[in-house]
Design a protein around this motif. Structure first.
Motif, PDB file in Angstrom:
ATOM      1  N   TYR A   1      26.097   6.217  93.583  1.00 47.02           N
ATOM      2  CA  TYR A   1      25.318   4.987  93.459  1.00 47.02           C
ATOM      3  C   TYR A   1      23.848   5.254  93.134  1.00 47.02           C
ATOM      4  N   LYS A   2      23.450   6.520  93.039  1.00 52.71           N
ATOM      5  CA  LYS A   2      22.050   6.879  92.820  1.00 52.71           C
ATOM      6  C   LYS A   2      21.808   7.321  91.384  1.00 52.71           C
ATOM      7  N   SER A   3      20.523   7.340  91.024  1.00 55.90           N
ATOM      8  CA  SER A   3      20.158   7.886  89.720  1.00 55.90           C
ATOM      9  C   SER A   3      19.921   9.391  89.830  1.00 55.90           C
ATOM     10  N   GLU A   4      19.890   9.916  91.049  1.00 52.34           N
ATOM     11  CA  GLU A   4      19.789  11.359  91.242  1.00 52.34           C
ATOM     12  C   GLU A   4      21.164  11.978  90.996  1.00 52.34           C
ATOM     13  N   VAL A   5      21.144  13.237  90.568  1.00 45.81           N
ATOM     14  CA  VAL A   5      22.384  13.943  90.264  1.00 45.81           C
ATOM     15  C   VAL A   5      22.763  14.830  91.441  1.00 45.81           C
ATOM     16  N   TYR A   6      23.997  14.715  91.873  1.00 47.87           N
ATOM     17  CA  TYR A   6      24.529  15.544  92.954  1.00 47.87           C
ATOM     18  C   TYR A   6      24.610  16.987  92.491  1.00 47.87           C
ATOM     19  N   GLU A   7      24.133  17.910  93.317  1.00 44.58           N
ATOM     20  CA  GLU A   7      24.164  19.352  93.021  1.00 44.58           C
ATOM     21  C   GLU A   7      23.531  19.661  91.658  1.00 44.58           C
ATOM     22  N   ALA A   8      22.414  18.996  91.360  1.00 47.91           N
ATOM     23  CA  ALA A   8      21.752  19.198  90.066  1.00 47.91           C
ATOM     24  C   ALA A   8      21.311  20.646  89.871  1.00 47.91           C
ATOM     25  N   ASN A   9      20.926  21.320  90.949  1.00 49.68           N
ATOM     26  CA  ASN A   9      20.464  22.712  90.841  1.00 49.68           C
ATOM     27  C   ASN A   9      21.607  23.700  90.637  1.00 49.68           C
ATOM     28  N   ASN A  10      22.806  23.332  91.070  1.00 48.31           N
ATOM     29  CA  ASN A  10      23.945  24.235  90.921  1.00 48.31           C
ATOM     30  C   ASN A  10      25.238  23.408  90.784  1.00 48.31           C
ATOM     31  N   PRO A  11      25.477  22.862  89.604  1.00 48.73           N
ATOM     32  CA  PRO A  11      26.654  22.006  89.398  1.00 48.73           C
ATOM     33  C   PRO A  11      27.983  22.707  89.653  1.00 48.73           C
ATOM     34  N   SER A  12      27.993  24.021  89.616  1.00 50.41           N
ATOM     35  CA  SER A  12      29.256  24.728  89.876  1.00 50.41           C
ATOM     36  C   SER A  12      29.724  24.474  91.310  1.00 50.41           C
ATOM     37  N   ASN A  13      28.796  24.240  92.239  1.00 46.56           N
ATOM     38  CA  ASN A  13      29.185  23.899  93.616  1.00 46.56           C
ATOM     39  C   ASN A  13      30.009  22.609  93.646  1.00 46.56           C
ATOM     40  N   ALA A  14      29.613  21.644  92.839  1.00 47.18           N
ATOM     41  CA  ALA A  14      30.350  20.378  92.785  1.00 47.18           C
ATOM     42  C   ALA A  14      31.746  20.604  92.224  1.00 47.18           C
ATOM     43  N   PHE A  15      31.860  21.466  91.225  1.00 43.98           N
ATOM     44  CA  PHE A  15      33.164  21.755  90.637  1.00 43.98           C
ATOM     45  C   PHE A  15      34.079  22.451  91.649  1.00 43.98           C
ATOM     46  N   VAL A  16      33.541  23.430  92.372  1.00 47.92           N
ATOM     47  CA  VAL A  16      34.340  24.137  93.368  1.00 47.92           C
ATOM     48  C   VAL A  16      34.773  23.172  94.470  1.00 47.92           C
ATOM     49  N   PHE A  17      33.865  22.303  94.911  1.00 46.95           N
ATOM     50  CA  PHE A  17      34.210  21.299  95.926  1.00 46.95           C
ATOM     51  C   PHE A  17      35.315  20.381  95.404  1.00 46.95           C
ATOM     52  N   TYR A  18      35.169  19.898  94.189  1.00 46.01           N
ATOM     53  CA  TYR A  18      36.183  19.030  93.590  1.00 46.01           C
ATOM     54  C   TYR A  18      37.541  19.725  93.540  1.00 46.01           C
ATOM     55  N   THR A  19      37.545  20.982  93.109  1.00 51.07           N
ATOM     56  CA  THR A  19      38.792  21.735  93.005  1.00 51.07           C
ATOM     57  C   THR A  19      39.454  21.892  94.368  1.00 51.07           C
ATOM     58  N   ALA A  20      38.669  22.243  95.375  1.00 51.51           N
ATOM     59  CA  ALA A  20      39.211  22.405  96.728  1.00 51.51           C
ATOM     60  C   ALA A  20      39.785  21.083  97.243  1.00 51.51           C
ATOM     61  N   MET A  21      39.065  19.998  97.038  1.00 47.12           N
ATOM     62  CA  MET A  21      39.531  18.690  97.535  1.00 47.12           C
ATOM     63  C   MET A  21      40.754  18.202  96.757  1.00 47.12           C
ATOM     64  N   ASN A  22      40.795  18.452  95.470  1.00 47.69           N
ATOM     65  CA  ASN A  22      41.946  18.048  94.677  1.00 47.69           C
ATOM     66  C   ASN A  22      43.202  18.788  95.152  1.00 47.69           C
ATOM     67  N   ASN A  23      43.051  20.078  95.441  1.00 43.72           N
ATOM     68  CA  ASN A  23      44.176  20.851  95.948  1.00 43.72           C
ATOM     69  C   ASN A  23      44.522  20.454  97.381  1.00 43.72           C
ATOM     70  N   PHE A  24      43.515  20.049  98.136  1.00 44.84           N
ATOM     71  CA  PHE A  24      43.742  19.533  99.487  1.00 44.84           C
ATOM     72  C   PHE A  24      44.646  18.297  99.441  1.00 44.84           C
ATOM     73  N   LEU A  25      44.433  17.440  98.454  1.00 51.20           N
ATOM     74  CA  LEU A  25      45.283  16.248  98.305  1.00 51.20           C
ATOM     75  C   LEU A  25      46.739  16.645  98.078  1.00 51.20           C
ATOM     76  N   LYS A  26      46.982  17.653  97.269  1.00 48.37           N
ATOM     77  CA  LYS A  26      48.353  18.126  97.029  1.00 48.37           C
ATOM     78  C   LYS A  26      48.961  18.664  98.318  1.00 48.37           C
ATOM     79  N   LEU A  27      48.151  19.348  99.097  1.00 50.49           N
ATOM     80  CA  LEU A  27      48.594  19.863 100.383  1.00 50.49           C
ATOM     81  C   LEU A  27      48.975  18.713 101.317  1.00 50.49           C
TER      82      LEU A  27
END
Length: 181
Positions: A49-75
């Motif tokens: 909901y913000k104009s700020e970007v989540y994990e703007a300094n290190n977007p790879s952290n957001a990707f790793v988090f997304y991947t872990a959570m997506n696999n968590f859903l399968k689990l």
């Protein structure tokens, strides 16, 4: 007949774990603790909901988090399917129940209920779409009002995180079948 093993696709964040949801749960929480997942999930929703970007300094952290959570859903989906064959082993005294948890007393006693409720409300694909949408919106510098329900999947994901963590702490095992003579 060969049994198909389920890959929980954990190789990008925790090494490969196939076929054994208990090992996948261990790997999930060995990668990061419950607070990390809950905090990041909340931040992703808030940043959507913000104009700020989540994990703007290190977007790879957001990707790793997304991947872990997506696999968590399968689990969680796998655990939901196994709920009739498995049970939580250790029962904790009811005075150990914390009202600060996202779980109801009934869900605390039997965490498998959380998965059944969640996947009755939303499909696995809808939860995966929610995660994808949240990541997209939280990493965009242009705030957008999401057109879909964000509250329901968010609440269920928090509940599933609590339920899986509780199962990890208490242990789960297959229910032994009684055979009649």
């Amino acid at each position: 007949m060969n049994k198909n093993t389920i890959s929980f696709e954990t190789s990008s964040w925790a090494g490969e774990v196939s076929g054994n949801p208990i090992k996948a749960v261990e790997a999930f929480f060995a990668f990061a603790d419950l607070d990390y997942y809950k905090q990041n999930l909340t931040e992703v929703v808030v940043y959507s909901y913000k104009s700020e970007v989540y994990e703007a300094n290190n977007p790879s952290n957001a990707f790793v988090f997304y991947t872990a959570m997506n696999n968590f859903l399968k689990l969680c989906y796998c655990l939901q399917e196994k709920s009739k064959k498995w049970k939580v082993t250790a029962s904790l005294p009811s005075e150990m129940f914390s009202p600060l948890s996202s779980l109801t007393k009934e869900e605390y006693d039997n965490p498998f209920i959380v998965f059944q409720k969640a996947f009755n409300e939303k499909t696995l694909e809808e939860f995966e779409s929610f995660l994808c949408l949240m990541l997209e919106l939280s990493m965009s510098p242009n705030p957008t009002d999401p057109y879909s329900d964000l509250t329901t999947p968010y609440i269920y994901l928090i509940k599933m995180l609590d339920a899986v963590y509780l199962m990890k702490e208490r242990g789960i095992e297959k229910i032994k079948e009684c055979k009649s003579a």
